[in-house]
Write a protein that holds these residues in place. Structure first.
Motif, PDB file in Angstrom:
ATOM      1  N   GLU A   1     -37.584 -20.729 -14.977  1.00  0.00           N
ATOM      2  CA  GLU A   1     -38.566 -21.808 -14.903  1.00  0.00           C
ATOM      3  C   GLU A   1     -39.158 -22.175 -16.253  1.00  0.00           C
ATOM      4  OE1 GLU A   1     -40.578 -23.603 -12.578  1.00  0.00           O
ATOM      5  OE2 GLU A   1     -38.912 -23.473 -11.181  1.00  0.00           O
ATOM      6  N   LYS A   2     -38.796 -21.419 -17.274  1.00  0.00           N
ATOM      7  CA  LYS A   2     -39.381 -21.620 -18.607  1.00  0.00           C
ATOM      8  C   LYS A   2     -40.913 -21.648 -18.543  1.00  0.00           C
ATOM      9  CE  LYS A   2     -35.471 -23.741 -20.893  1.00  0.00           C
ATOM     10  NZ  LYS A   2     -34.850 -22.386 -20.880  1.00  0.00           N
ATOM     11  N   CYS A   3     -41.456 -20.515 -18.190  1.00  0.00           N
ATOM     12  CA  CYS A   3     -42.917 -20.427 -18.160  1.00  0.00           C
ATOM     13  C   CYS A   3     -43.362 -19.061 -18.660  1.00  0.00           C
ATOM     14  CB  CYS A   3     -43.453 -20.672 -16.750  1.00  0.00           C
ATOM     15  SG  CYS A   3     -42.989 -19.401 -15.575  1.00  0.00           S
ATOM     16  N   ILE A   4     -44.624 -18.963 -18.997  1.00  0.00           N
ATOM     17  CA  ILE A   4     -45.195 -17.691 -19.412  1.00  0.00           C
ATOM     18  C   ILE A   4     -45.896 -17.092 -18.203  1.00  0.00           C
ATOM     19  CG2 ILE A   4     -47.041 -16.680 -20.803  1.00  0.00           C
ATOM     20  CD1 ILE A   4     -46.249 -18.883 -22.911  1.00  0.00           C
ATOM     21  N   ILE A   5     -45.558 -15.850 -17.858  1.00  0.00           N
ATOM     22  CA  ILE A   5     -46.261 -15.222 -16.747  1.00  0.00           C
ATOM     23  C   ILE A   5     -47.191 -14.146 -17.297  1.00  0.00           C
ATOM     24  CG2 ILE A   5     -44.501 -15.728 -14.993  1.00  0.00           C
ATOM     25  CD1 ILE A   5     -43.547 -12.839 -15.220  1.00  0.00           C
TER      26      ILE A   5
END
Lengths: 367, 367
Positions: free
Chosen positions: B213-217
């Protein structure tokens, strides 16, 4: 199952063997049962040779055709089946999640397989002892807590991580640190230093103590969680690194050391793979206050509970050594406890520059 | 002071300016005082334009020649001097440590500068507001908690850290994440996802959701600590990344979202640098239960306290929007709450593979 590694295959085989033994007794016309080691205080002992708190041999049988046992019997297989599914799909999860995964309504009734997580947690522990697998091997994790840095490279889930370049935050020690997740690679460490407090760990990291001293510094933020204990045990047993423990000077600090060293009564069945009987208590000793000239106003008066906790410890078989009796006795005599942060009264980096180097140099620790 | 960076120099200047203003009034024959913004509820307001909980202008003067104020006056300078020393020696420490550092016996008396940490903590907050510096700028840290991974490289205290290769544990978010410690480097992230629970964060990490998802978790393990809030705020304000918050469906989950979004009453003076007014609440919504066909036995009955908490929230100015009134109203109507783990009833990776992708696709969030 070809793609699973050896450890996972073995765990699945253990689960299947448990199920087969039950099936066999059904086809043989017998009342099926599972045999589970008893996890009560009466079945726990301190093994003086191995210096571990261990389970004795007493077992209980859990029968299917028994009104009082049938539900637990069913739950045991529900949980073991969910774990098998987890392992086969190569996933891990929390015990809270497992509770939800296995919570069903039974048939047309309004009865649930589990009402509360308090019901499923002991079933997991039953399964652990019944098939002799740590819960981490069943792919169940607890909350992660704890940080680590040092002159060592590891592999975590396929990623190579250099613990020499982790900045101020460090590497989060995960809950599952078995070989199939965390591999220990190249290192130049001479020992492991376990620090009770996160704030103190930060002092040691900021002062680059681990670089100067060539050691691994790790904290579990209080009582270390399973992941930290297991990893420290691996560093000790696989790499032969001595382990030093630095805690507050109070009964709770001593208890943290004690659990790391001998295991605990609740989790006696895991001592073998969690405890480090040779762990060294490097401080804070009740004698350090005078030795390092701390002002008297940093000490804290012990309360009733502290004193009775300390008295209990005097009676622990693993604190029977004369030096430990003297140590705990001095705490009781003075009626005072004090924290690691109290050393800051002598200077912000006193603990990394003077206190610990001197303690190590003078071999001033207890085992 | 040449070797200090711009931010540190500025903080020291602020401390010195405070001291100078006092000195001036002494030499001018006046009763010296420091002026400190009042941190009580009466001096807090919700700024509807900026959508932040902020301090109003009310200030109090703390005089030296005043029996009730003299001790606090002295303490304020003791603390500010210790912070100056920290900054100049380029070290950071905990507020517990600062308490010990500044704990002295006064002259020949038996009186201490501070008796308990409860005395020194509010003085730190006073200093923060008096000179308008976050405590992190005073080189004071809190306990670190929280993990982060994602398609981004950072620099932490001089070490380059690739958050794409952090294994199962992730990077421990430190307490101090100001620019001089943590620099944000190359990234391909499209948004930030803040997860209330560590166990859920592990699910998202294991499923490599952040890669897909190309996100920072990031998780703060419950109410996010200062370091996590400040870092999320920086990711939002400096990189323009939208922030999504995923919490349990209960009043506590809503509160976590609320603090991240608007700040809190206790720390109103920091909202400007801690809050993200545009943070989006992506779940769990009280309507998700039906939308995602969860079985009824995963819901938990709300207790008295839950209901009264929820009713309070209905009255918050930042929840006045009709959609929020409908959301909280539905929780109260059903009398039920449920946890993120309840989604596992639909499958272990339901949350990463179906729940969140659908919520994002349908833009099913609240602001």
């Amino acid at each position: 199952m070809a793609r699973l590694d050896a450890r996972d295959k073995q765990t699945i085989q253990k689960i299947e063997k448990l199920a087969e033994s039950v099936l066999k007794s059904v086809t043989g016309g017998k009342n099926p049962f599972v045999e589970i080691p008893v996890r009560s205080l009466a079945n726990v002992e301190f093994n003086t040779r191995r210096r571990l708190i261990e389970l004795r041999d007493q077992k209980q049988k859990r029968y299917f055709f028994n009104v009082g046992m049938a539900k637990k019997f069913m739950q045991t297989f529900l949980v073991s089946d969910a774990c098998r599914e987890l392992i086969e799909s190569k996933k891990t999860t929390s015990i809270r999640d497992l509770y939800y995964m296995t919570k069903h309504t039974l048939g047309e009734t309004k009865q649930n397989t589990f009402e509360e997580q308090e019901e499923s947690d002991p079933i997991i522990e039953d399964l652990e002892v019944a098939i002799d697998s740590l819960r981490e091997e069943l792919h169940l994790f607890a909350t992660g807590r704890g940080s680590m840095v040092g002159p060592m490279t590891i592999r975590d889930s396929g990623d190579t991580i250099d613990l020499r370049r982790m900045g101020s935050g460090g590497w989060s020690v995960p809950s599952i640190v078995e070989e199939h997740v965390v591999e220990l690679k190249k290192h130049e460490a001479k020992y492991v230093l376990l620090l009770e407090k996160d704030a103190v760990w930060k002092r040691f990291n900021e002062d680059k103590f681990w670089q100067r001293e060539k050691c691994i510094i790790v904290t579990g933020q209080g009582q270390p969680p399973r992941g930290v204990r297991r990893l420290v045990q691996r560093l000790h047993s696989e790499l032969g690194l001595p382990v030093y423990v630095l805690v507050d000077n109070d009964p709770w600090g001593f208890y943290i050391y004690s659990v790391l060293k001998q295991g605990s009564i609740n989790l006696a069945y895991e001592s073998m793979r969690m405890a480090v009987p040779k762990a060294r208590f490097i401080g804070l000793s009740s004698f350090d206050k005078a030795k390092f000239e701390l002002p008297s106003n940093v000490a804290i008066k012990m309360n009733e509970q502290d004193s009775s906790r300390a008295k209990q410890m005097l009676a622990y078989p693993w604190f029977k050594d004369a030096r430990w009796q003297r140590e705990i006795g001095e705490m009781l005599r003075s009626g005072e406890k004090y924290e690691l942060e109290a050393l800051s009264r002598r200077g912000i980096s006193f603990i990394t520059e003077e206190y610990l180097p001197r303690k190590l140099r003078e071999r001033d620790w207890l085992e």
